[in-house]
Design a protein around this motif. Structure first.
Motif, PDB file in Angstrom:
ATOM      1  N   UNK A 173     -27.757  35.616  37.898  1.00 37.10           N
ATOM      2  CA  UNK A 173     -28.095  35.749  39.478  1.00 37.10           C
ATOM      3  C   UNK A 173     -29.124  34.938  39.840  1.00 37.10           C
ATOM      4  N   UNK A 174     -30.294  34.682  39.106  1.00 36.90           N
ATOM      5  CA  UNK A 174     -31.336  33.495  39.493  1.00 36.90           C
ATOM      6  C   UNK A 174     -30.671  32.244  39.755  1.00 36.90           C
ATOM      7  N   UNK A 175     -29.834  31.940  38.541  1.00 30.55           N
ATOM      8  CA  UNK A 175     -29.347  30.632  38.474  1.00 30.55           C
ATOM      9  C   UNK A 175     -28.433  30.396  39.889  1.00 30.55           C
ATOM     10  N   UNK A 176     -27.531  31.458  40.382  1.00 32.58           N
ATOM     11  CA  UNK A 176     -26.772  31.356  41.400  1.00 32.58           C
ATOM     12  C   UNK A 176     -27.781  31.223  42.707  1.00 32.58           C
ATOM     13  N   UNK A 177     -28.911  32.042  42.602  1.00 34.55           N
ATOM     14  CA  UNK A 177     -29.829  31.713  43.806  1.00 34.55           C
ATOM     15  C   UNK A 177     -30.300  30.449  43.894  1.00 34.55           C
ATOM     16  N   UNK A 178     -30.647  29.879  42.764  1.00 33.71           N
ATOM     17  CA  UNK A 178     -31.381  28.588  42.777  1.00 33.71           C
ATOM     18  C   UNK A 178     -30.237  27.518  43.239  1.00 33.71           C
ATOM     19  N   UNK A 237     -28.146  42.285  42.809  1.00 29.28           N
ATOM     20  CA  UNK A 237     -27.020  42.609  42.331  1.00 29.28           C
ATOM     21  C   UNK A 237     -26.128  41.631  43.120  1.00 29.28           C
ATOM     22  N   UNK A 238     -26.495  40.371  43.197  1.00 31.01           N
ATOM     23  CA  UNK A 238     -25.743  39.205  43.745  1.00 31.01           C
ATOM     24  C   UNK A 238     -24.903  38.734  42.688  1.00 31.01           C
ATOM     25  N   UNK A 266     -30.819  43.483  58.258  1.00 33.63           N
ATOM     26  CA  UNK A 266     -30.925  44.674  57.195  1.00 33.63           C
ATOM     27  C   UNK A 266     -30.829  44.000  55.614  1.00 33.63           C
ATOM     28  N   UNK A 267     -31.745  44.304  54.978  1.00 32.51           N
ATOM     29  CA  UNK A 267     -32.057  43.781  53.457  1.00 32.51           C
ATOM     30  C   UNK A 267     -30.461  44.249  52.810  1.00 32.51           C
ATOM     31  N   UNK A 268     -29.991  45.256  52.803  1.00 31.96           N
ATOM     32  CA  UNK A 268     -28.925  45.760  52.110  1.00 31.96           C
ATOM     33  C   UNK A 268     -27.612  44.970  52.693  1.00 31.96           C
ATOM     34  N   UNK A 269     -27.545  44.988  53.970  1.00 27.15           N
ATOM     35  CA  UNK A 269     -26.405  44.221  54.470  1.00 27.15           C
ATOM     36  C   UNK A 269     -26.193  42.630  54.162  1.00 27.15           C
ATOM     37  N   UNK A 270     -27.605  42.058  54.443  1.00 32.55           N
ATOM     38  CA  UNK A 270     -27.365  40.596  54.134  1.00 32.55           C
ATOM     39  C   UNK A 270     -27.040  40.396  52.550  1.00 32.55           C
ATOM     40  N   UNK A 271     -27.875  41.198  51.963  1.00 32.17           N
ATOM     41  CA  UNK A 271     -27.488  40.894  50.437  1.00 32.17           C
ATOM     42  C   UNK A 271     -26.305  41.078  50.069  1.00 32.17           C
TER      43      UNK A 271
END
Length: 439
Positions: A303-308, A264-265, A30-35
């Motif tokens: 958020x983009x920095x955290x993802x990278x 929202x991460x 699930x996209x929501x649950x995983x995110x």
């Protein structure tokens, strides 16, 4: 949208416009649950669940800082920093500033990271401790750095200095920018990881020196080449206005998270959960903006920095299709370790590339020239005009435009000439990603 559904049916009365991005897949997470669960652990330690911006004790309300996230484990903010560091300063966090206000902000953050802080007023004294430090912070009041330094630095400043900080960081060669107090949580996390660094991959940015240069094509073929060598590779779409990199991969229906799912991460994202949640095509994972008619959901720069950062920890190579927009150049480009600029063999393109260089971070860069062999403007002339070395030449194939439109770029990537091109790019990245012989 699928390339086969460019003309969508008109909605009836009372129906909303737009359509679902992908078909439901019961086997896909699930996209929501995983995110909502990309971070693991409790709120007390490193890797804890996401916390909203400004949740750090003593920090201000959420702002537009470049980095923002979860504070790593360690003593509470405001605690006294530990003592007992080595006389040469090894293992310490070095702060170069003569500003008392900035020093007070940094002291609080370093204490939270469980580190020891050494403060020096200028570059002359900083040179004695620079390369032995676990991390180096340079205040916004500093205007020069020691020569022949090895340890990269983070430029730190206060709220209201954001724009000038970016220019100063580029001029001095700082790798990151942290605007305090908004970026306090990210900085504490960064300092904690710098004291016990784990294995991390390389982040390669690829951007076009002018519009339509072919950066997306080069990024896809580079990711494909590295994946063919057995490396764990992530291809990142860094341009929210590019129409969706997934279209070029013919992978718009592949299940997995896209950028809006991560909007929202917050905090330190678990790299394994991130990699398990992303779609796959061509033997590598990818993170794309969705190919829909809808306006892109804004993803904060923090958020983009955290993802990278999580991508760096979860993959051996992260290839970022940076794009040429100001938003991309001022966010994802600054998380790249190296950058390649794609330039067509044309004078106008070379001039445009020179202008673009002013917006890039101070990291090692090289050119990829696109054009037919024997073009009037050859690689050496372009290198002289732009001021960067030419690392490789993108083969001229008439089939590329059609392959981009029909999603067959990965098929073209299997050709010998394309694999050779990918090998030249990977050779530039160092011994960790040796391209070897091209069969």
């Amino acid at each position: 949208m699928s390339r086969h559904q460019l003309k969508a049916p008109q909605p009836g009365p009372g129906q909303a416009t737009g359509s679902s991005r992908r078909k439901p897949n019961r086997d896909a997470p699930s996209r929501t649950s995983v995110a909502d669960n990309l971070s693991s652990g409790s709120e007390a330690g490193y890797g804890a669940a996401w916390l909203p911006a400004g949740s750090l004790p003593g920090s201000s309300a959420p702002g537009q800082s470049v980095h923002d996230g979860l504070v790593a484990g360690g003593p509470a903010l405001g605690a006294s920093p530990p003592h007992g560091g080595r006389p040469d300063g090894s293992g310490e966090v070095l702060l170069v500033t003569s500003s008392g206000v900035l020093r007070a902000e940094v002291e609080r953050i370093v204490a939270a990271a469980g580190a020891q802080l050494r403060v020096v007023p200028d570059a002359v004294e900083a040179g004695r401790y620079w390369d032995a430090a676990s991390a180096v912070l340079v205040g916004s009041d500093v205007r020069e750095l020691p020569p022949r330094r090895r340890m990269p630095a983070v430029m730190v400043g206060l709220d209201g200095e954001g724009d000038s900080l970016w220019h100063l960081a580029a001029a001095l060669g700082a790798e990151r920018v942290a605007v305090l107090p908004d970026a306090a949580a990210w900085l504490a996390d960064h300092l904690s990881r710098s004291r016990s660094p784990g294995p991390g991959g390389l982040v390669l940015g690829i951007t076009g020196g002018c519009g339509g240069a072919g950066a997306t094509t080069a990024a896809i073929w580079t990711a494909q080449a590295a994946a063919g060598l057995g490396a764990r590779v992530l291809l990142v779409d860094g341009d929210p206005w590019g129409g969706g990199l997934e279209l070029a991969l013919a992978a718009e229906d592949n299940p997995g998270l896209r950028w809006p799912d991560l909007a929202e991460a917050r905090g330190s994202i678990d790299p394994l959960q991130l990699s398990d949640s992303l779609p796959v095509a061509g033997g590598f994972s990818f993170l794309s903006w969705p190919a829909t008619r809808e306006q892109p959901v804004p993803v904060p720069a923090a958020t983009a920095a955290g993802v990278l950062d999580a991508a760096r920890r979860g993959f051996e190579l992260v290839v970022v299709d940076v794009g040429r927009g100001a938003e991309s150049l001022h966010t994802v480009a600054w998380d790249c370790d190296r950058i390649m600029v794609v330039v067509p063999a044309q004078l106008k393109a070379a001039v445009a590339a020179v202008r673009l260089l002013q917006e890039l971070p101070p990291v090692e860069a090289a050119l990829l020239v696109r054009g037919r062999p024997g073009a009037a403007l050859d690689g050496s002339l372009i290198a002289d005009a732009v001021g960067l070395p030419v690392q490789g030449r993108i083969p001229h194939l008439r089939a590329v435009p059609g392959a981009m439109e029909s999603g067959r770029l990965l098929d073209l990537g299997k050709r010998r000439t394309i694999r050779y091109f990918g090998a030249t790019v990977l050779d530039w990245l160092g011994e960790d990603l040796q391209a070897g012989d091209v069969a």
